[in-house]
Design a protein around this motif. Structure first.
Motif, PDB file in Angstrom:
ATOM      1  N   SER A 160      38.209  21.173  -4.995  1.00 48.83           N
ATOM      2  CA  SER A 160      37.306  20.178  -4.431  1.00 48.83           C
ATOM      3  C   SER A 160      36.758  19.261  -5.532  1.00 48.83           C
ATOM      4  O   SER A 160      37.191  19.309  -6.688  1.00 48.83           O
ATOM      5  CB  SER A 160      36.179  20.832  -3.649  1.00 48.83           C
ATOM      6  N   LEU A 161      35.812  18.407  -5.166  1.00 45.20           N
ATOM      7  CA  LEU A 161      35.165  17.502  -6.100  1.00 45.20           C
ATOM      8  C   LEU A 161      33.662  17.543  -5.852  1.00 45.20           C
ATOM      9  O   LEU A 161      33.225  17.809  -4.732  1.00 45.20           O
ATOM     10  CB  LEU A 161      35.679  16.063  -5.905  1.00 45.20           C
ATOM     11  N   PRO A 162      32.862  17.253  -6.865  1.00 42.70           N
ATOM     12  CA  PRO A 162      31.413  17.200  -6.638  1.00 42.70           C
ATOM     13  C   PRO A 162      31.064  16.115  -5.625  1.00 42.70           C
ATOM     14  O   PRO A 162      31.783  15.109  -5.508  1.00 42.70           O
ATOM     15  CB  PRO A 162      30.848  16.857  -8.026  1.00 42.70           C
ATOM     16  N   ASP A 163      29.969  16.318  -4.934  1.00 40.37           N
ATOM     17  CA  ASP A 163      29.505  15.300  -3.999  1.00 40.37           C
ATOM     18  C   ASP A 163      29.230  14.005  -4.756  1.00 40.37           C
ATOM     19  O   ASP A 163      28.568  14.002  -5.786  1.00 40.37           O
ATOM     20  CB  ASP A 163      28.222  15.785  -3.321  1.00 40.37           C
ATOM     21  N   GLY A 164      29.764  12.901  -4.250  1.00 38.49           N
ATOM     22  CA  GLY A 164      29.533  11.606  -4.888  1.00 38.49           C
ATOM     23  C   GLY A 164      30.510  11.252  -5.985  1.00 38.49           C
ATOM     24  O   GLY A 164      30.316  10.258  -6.699  1.00 38.49           O
ATOM     25  N   VAL A 165      31.590  12.033  -6.143  1.00 43.22           N
ATOM     26  CA  VAL A 165      32.592  11.776  -7.192  1.00 43.22           C
ATOM     27  C   VAL A 165      33.981  11.658  -6.578  1.00 43.22           C
ATOM     28  O   VAL A 165      34.357  12.471  -5.732  1.00 43.22           O
ATOM     29  CB  VAL A 165      32.586  12.902  -8.252  1.00 43.22           C
ATOM     30  N   VAL A 166      34.727  10.632  -6.993  1.00 40.82           N
ATOM     31  CA  VAL A 166      36.142  10.499  -6.622  1.00 40.82           C
ATOM     32  C   VAL A 166      36.946  10.306  -7.906  1.00 40.82           C
ATOM     33  O   VAL A 166      36.381  10.012  -8.962  1.00 40.82           O
ATOM     34  CB  VAL A 166      36.364   9.310  -5.650  1.00 40.82           C
ATOM     35  N   LEU A 167      38.260  10.469  -7.818  1.00 43.96           N
ATOM     36  CA  LEU A 167      39.110  10.350  -8.999  1.00 43.96           C
ATOM     37  C   LEU A 167      39.876   9.032  -9.004  1.00 43.96           C
ATOM     38  O   LEU A 167      40.429   8.625  -7.981  1.00 43.96           O
ATOM     39  CB  LEU A 167      40.105  11.507  -9.071  1.00 43.96           C
ATOM     40  N   ASN A 168      39.905   8.400 -10.174  1.00 47.22           N
ATOM     41  CA  ASN A 168      40.686   7.188 -10.386  1.00 47.22           C
ATOM     42  C   ASN A 168      41.834   7.527 -11.326  1.00 47.22           C
ATOM     43  O   ASN A 168      41.621   7.777 -12.512  1.00 47.22           O
ATOM     44  CB  ASN A 168      39.799   6.093 -10.986  1.00 47.22           C
ATOM     45  N   VAL A 169      43.054   7.550 -10.787  1.00 49.54           N
ATOM     46  CA  VAL A 169      44.237   7.966 -11.545  1.00 49.54           C
ATOM     47  C   VAL A 169      45.143   6.760 -11.775  1.00 49.54           C
ATOM     48  O   VAL A 169      45.545   6.082 -10.818  1.00 49.54           O
ATOM     49  CB  VAL A 169      45.020   9.063 -10.802  1.00 49.54           C
ATOM     50  N   ILE A 233      42.924  10.011 -15.929  1.00 48.09           N
ATOM     51  CA  ILE A 233      42.118  10.424 -14.773  1.00 48.09           C
ATOM     52  C   ILE A 233      40.653  10.220 -15.130  1.00 48.09           C
ATOM     53  O   ILE A 233      40.155  10.823 -16.082  1.00 48.09           O
ATOM     54  CB  ILE A 233      42.357  11.895 -14.389  1.00 48.09           C
ATOM     55  N   VAL A 234      39.985   9.356 -14.383  1.00 44.81           N
ATOM     56  CA  VAL A 234      38.569   9.090 -14.594  1.00 44.81           C
ATOM     57  C   VAL A 234      37.798   9.540 -13.359  1.00 44.81           C
ATOM     58  O   VAL A 234      38.070   9.064 -12.254  1.00 44.81           O
ATOM     59  CB  VAL A 234      38.304   7.595 -14.852  1.00 44.81           C
ATOM     60  N   PRO A 235      36.844  10.469 -13.513  1.00 41.23           N
ATOM     61  CA  PRO A 235      35.964  10.804 -12.394  1.00 41.23           C
ATOM     62  C   PRO A 235      34.954   9.669 -12.209  1.00 41.23           C
ATOM     63  O   PRO A 235      34.218   9.331 -13.132  1.00 41.23           O
ATOM     64  CB  PRO A 235      35.295  12.109 -12.844  1.00 41.23           C
ATOM     65  N   VAL A 236      34.950   9.084 -11.021  1.00 38.28           N
ATOM     66  CA  VAL A 236      34.119   7.912 -10.740  1.00 38.28           C
ATOM     67  C   VAL A 236      32.992   8.310  -9.790  1.00 38.28           C
ATOM     68  O   VAL A 236      33.237   8.985  -8.785  1.00 38.28           O
ATOM     69  CB  VAL A 236      34.972   6.796 -10.090  1.00 38.28           C
ATOM     70  N   GLN A 237      31.767   7.878 -10.120  1.00 36.71           N
ATOM     71  CA  GLN A 237      30.650   8.127  -9.203  1.00 36.71           C
ATOM     72  C   GLN A 237      30.188   6.799  -8.615  1.00 36.71           C
ATOM     73  O   GLN A 237      30.251   5.765  -9.276  1.00 36.71           O
ATOM     74  CB  GLN A 237      29.504   8.838  -9.908  1.00 36.71           C
ATOM     75  N   PHE A 238      29.730   6.851  -7.372  1.00 38.96           N
ATOM     76  CA  PHE A 238      29.312   5.604  -6.729  1.00 38.96           C
ATOM     77  C   PHE A 238      27.801   5.475  -6.627  1.00 38.96           C
ATOM     78  O   PHE A 238      27.299   4.541  -6.003  1.00 38.96           O
ATOM     79  CB  PHE A 238      29.980   5.421  -5.360  1.00 38.96           C
TER      80      PHE A 238
END
Length: 254
Positions: A160-169, A233-238
């Motif tokens: 899974s991923l932390p809440d509020g984080v998506v991956l930019n590959v 791979i950059v973990p992106v937060q919004f």
């Protein structure tokens, strides 16, 4: 028997783009796939949503495969909203966006329709990944990416991923890669110019041009990784809040 994961596939290059067709094929190896994608290219749309025009979404069949497919007149973010609100009967286990024809590294993440679709999925509480290849050609070779995309997607489903984080590959434009690097977003931007022209009727118009300038010399950035033939791979937060500045701002005479 465990139920297959439900995977939403979106993009910004349009539902017939080779990049999304490749991504669909890979996701079909992992789970039950539903595609909701724009009916025409929507690159550079960022997180735009349709509010002043009629929005259409129709079931289609583009090629062979078990996936369900829908094309929409909306933006990439619209496609995610439509999928969650109108098309799917449960929340997807994963949303994948792309494969984008062209880079979405560094500051490009702000303008990207591909990444905005992934971010919209993250807003909805869905683990999400945006995939991009540094080749703008319609006939780009996506074959070398497949095994990495599958591995990254399986890792997200498992961990899974932390809440509020998506991956930019992002993938370099090569047939083989040095490996994968988890990175931070490089500090870079576009230095833009407008090419001013006049049409035959005498009306002035403009073409946006410019060059990409990387001011960041760090070797832990996505730009460094891509320049050295690594998948970034950059973990992106919004959450765009500059949390570090809140105490200083509270000291202002407001």
């Amino acid at each position: 028997m465990n139920k297959k994961p439900l995977i939403l596939v979106v993009n910004d290059d349009g539902i017939t783009a080779p990049g999304i067709r490749t991504l669909i094929a890979v996701m079909n190896q992992i789970g039950d796939v539903v595609v909701v994608a724009p009916d025409s290219p929507q690159s550079g749309m960022g997180h735009a949503v349709t509010i002043n025009e009629t929005l259409y979404c129709n079931k289609v069949k583009i090629d062979d495969g078990p996936q369900q497919e829908y094309k929409s007149t909306g933006t990439p973010a619209d496609c995610v909203k439509l999928a969650v609100s109108e098309i799917l009967d449960r929340k997807p286990d994963l949303c994948v966006s792309g494969i984008n024809h062209g880079s979405n590294s560094s500051i490009n993440v702000i303008y990207s329709g591909t990444m905005s679709a992934a971010v919209e999925a993250g807003v909805e509480g869905i683990p999400a990944i945006g995939f991009s290849l540094l080749d703008y050609s319609w006939n780009a070779n996506f074959e070398p990416l497949k095994k990495y995309i599958k591995k990254i997607a399986l890792n997200v489903l498992e961990n899974s991923l932390p809440d509020g984080v998506v991956l930019n590959v992002n993938f370099p434009n090569n047939a083989t890669f040095e490996g994968v690097k988890v990175c931070r977003q490089a500090r870079a931007n576009w230095v833009e110019e407008f090419d001013r022209r006049t049409n035959p009727q005498g009306r002035v118009y403009y073409w946006l041009t410019g060059k990409f300038v990387n001011m960041d010399k760090g070797e832990d950035t996505d730009e460094w990784a891509l320049a050295n033939n690594y998948i970034s791979i950059v973990p992106v937060q919004f959450d765009l809040t500059a949390h570090y500045f809140i105490p200083k701002l509270n000291n202002w005479d407001l």
